[in-house]
Design an enzyme around this catalytic site. Sequence first.
Site, PDB file in Angstrom:
ATOM      1  N   CYS A   1       0.821  -1.211   0.000  1.00  0.00           N
ATOM      2  CA  CYS A   1       0.000   0.000   0.000  1.00  0.00           C
ATOM      3  C   CYS A   1       0.855   1.260   0.000  1.00  0.00           C
ATOM      4  CB  CYS A   1      -0.941  -0.021   1.196  1.00  0.00           C
ATOM      5  SG  CYS A   1      -0.114  -0.059   2.794  1.00  0.00           S
TER       6      CYS A   1
ATOM      7  N   HIS B   1      -1.906   0.691   7.170  1.00  0.00           N
ATOM      8  CA  HIS B   1      -2.248   0.963   5.780  1.00  0.00           C
ATOM      9  C   HIS B   1      -1.870   2.404   5.455  1.00  0.00           C
ATOM     10  CE1 HIS B   1      -4.265   0.175   2.035  1.00  0.00           C
ATOM     11  NE2 HIS B   1      -5.097   1.198   2.180  1.00  0.00           N
TER      12      HIS B   1
ATOM     13  N   ASP C   1      -7.897   5.734  -2.365  1.00  0.00           N
ATOM     14  CA  ASP C   1      -7.043   4.602  -1.958  1.00  0.00           C
ATOM     15  C   ASP C   1      -6.606   3.852  -3.207  1.00  0.00           C
ATOM     16  OD1 ASP C   1      -5.719   2.538  -0.825  1.00  0.00           O
ATOM     17  OD2 ASP C   1      -7.282   2.029   0.631  1.00  0.00           O
TER      18      ASP C   1
END
Length: 660
Positions: free
Chosen positions: A405, A449, A465
């Site tokens: 991520c 994250h 995202d």
Amino acid sequence: MNSAPVDRRVLLSLIAAGAMAVAPHSFELPPWIIAVFALGGVWRYGIEFLRWYRPGGLVRFGLMLLLLVAVFRQFHTLLGRDPGMALLITLMGLKFLELKTARDFFVGLFVFYLIILGSFLYGQSLWLGGWALFATAASTAALVHLTQPTGLDMWRRLRLSGAMLAKAVPLMLIVYLLFPRISGTLWGLPADAHSGLTGMPDSMQPGSIRHLSESSEIAFRVSFDGTPPPLRELYWRGLVLTDFDGRGWQRNATQAAKQEVSFFPLNESVSYQVTLEASNKPWMPALDLPATRPKGARYHPDFTLEHRAPISERLNYSVTSYTRYRTGALDATEHAGALSLPRNLGPRVRALAAQWQQESSGPLQVAQAALDYFRRENFVYTLSPPLLGDDPVDEFLFDTRRGFCEHYASAFVALMRAAGIPSRVVVGYLGGELNTAGNYMIVRQSDAHAWAEIWLAERGWVRVDPTGAIAPERIELGIDAVRRLELQGVALGSLSSEAVQRALALGWFEFIARHTRWYWDYTNLAWYRWVVDYGKERQERFLTSLGLDDISWSRLTGLLFVGALLVMLVYAFLLLRPKKSVDPALALYLRFCRQLARAGMVRAPHEGAIDFAHRCAHRRPDLKNRMDAITEHYVRVRYGQPTGADELRAFKREVATFRV
């Protein structure tokens, strides 16, 4: 103090008690420290039972100096939690070699109590509390053995030790509930107690989030007031990173905290309570975006919460958040900071962003072009990405295309800034595991994250995202599902939602293991809430609920004194009251008579045991042999020559197995 030599059998009790006291420290201290303690016990056992070499005073002094040097070389100091406990344990191991008198043994046992107490400097979990209870019982049993070396066998010593601890429970409860507390938890830990903890870092370098995601440690637990939001909306905001040097992201440390927030909520609020584990970091995760500022927290303009000091003890706080919102305008400084890029950013990155800027009609189209690029160009979401060099954004976008991520968030924000769109990186946690045993959410370090935010004139900061473009399973199902799919060799994004659900179905063993883990965590949480976290605030709430309004130190001290006095008076009454002495053989015989009475054969007050047995034999000839044997046994045990405990136990078994 008795200076006579102690029975060497007591030494075995002392070594066993020491082993139980030191055992929890084996998880925290270097192995050689525990080995020194064990070697001391084994050496002393060899001296007593195998005639090994007994070191003299000069040798023991030399060993002590050697241990001091070794501990100093290990920790570079002799002060603090770790070196202090290491010295205590190693020198106690050395002490085994010179134990001789009862006074030496007493000192050793009380050092074991201190070592047991010291284990709470490393943790305050339920299992450690239970182990400490057993270790204390073992040390107390060794103390009983020391004072009565031949009077009681091992099980009776343990039973007596347990009884002594049980009798201390009322006094312990009174002290626990009424002892005046300062702000904080039940046990205060030294400054170096949390030096080994790893929480969310204040910067993001290649691999920092992935490293955190490898830990299964619990970051925090959340109890919602009502139904929790869907997993895909559980973005736990930790901190915002705006400064980019081409390789890593840092937060803007110059921003000033605010007393109030400014944004427009677009949906219903979500209220919840967070139990944050110690992290040695000041970040207070909150659901994106937090609308309230908990006590002791600072609210930053980037909508993050920060505690006034690094969090070294478990922290409870309540927050209200809105998962959909619209923020306000940026000032000139914020706008410039959200567009800054290092001069060494790769030309291919700038060219790609410029191409999208020319082809798009607005910022949202540019952002969509970046997400389409991630989907189209064979990017892979993996928990084991390759290492990147000095220009990680360029290498990731055009060479490796395999990342976590943090890689996607960093590359996405760099592209947006190159296209003239204010943007920034947000790090925190995504999702969590719903513990149905206690109806609360568990968020682990592995849920760490990173995502992006772009600023739009009409909407303010908007969450994007980019990981979701490559691995929607990470957003919808969480990191645990991603790991399990990777273990099965399933490529993320390649299966339908039904196929993914079938792949993630739990077998019976996993189902039982998971629910067992949930119930254990729920039990631990109750332990933390009602025992470990029973601090000043919780004590005041509890006593106020009992009708005690004035919770001052003087009143608590008075209540504590009165409560302890009442307990001691009750025990004094029980100890000093006249006791009716009952012969154990008579008690067993009366139990035998009660069985016969239930069958209609009642013994008259004037009737002797033998006459009673004869009378009963006429009525129940089938029981004659058993009744005669028990009666003879009773007469022999009570009126014959003194017998030992074995005879009495045999009589007890005979009565216990008798049935009418």
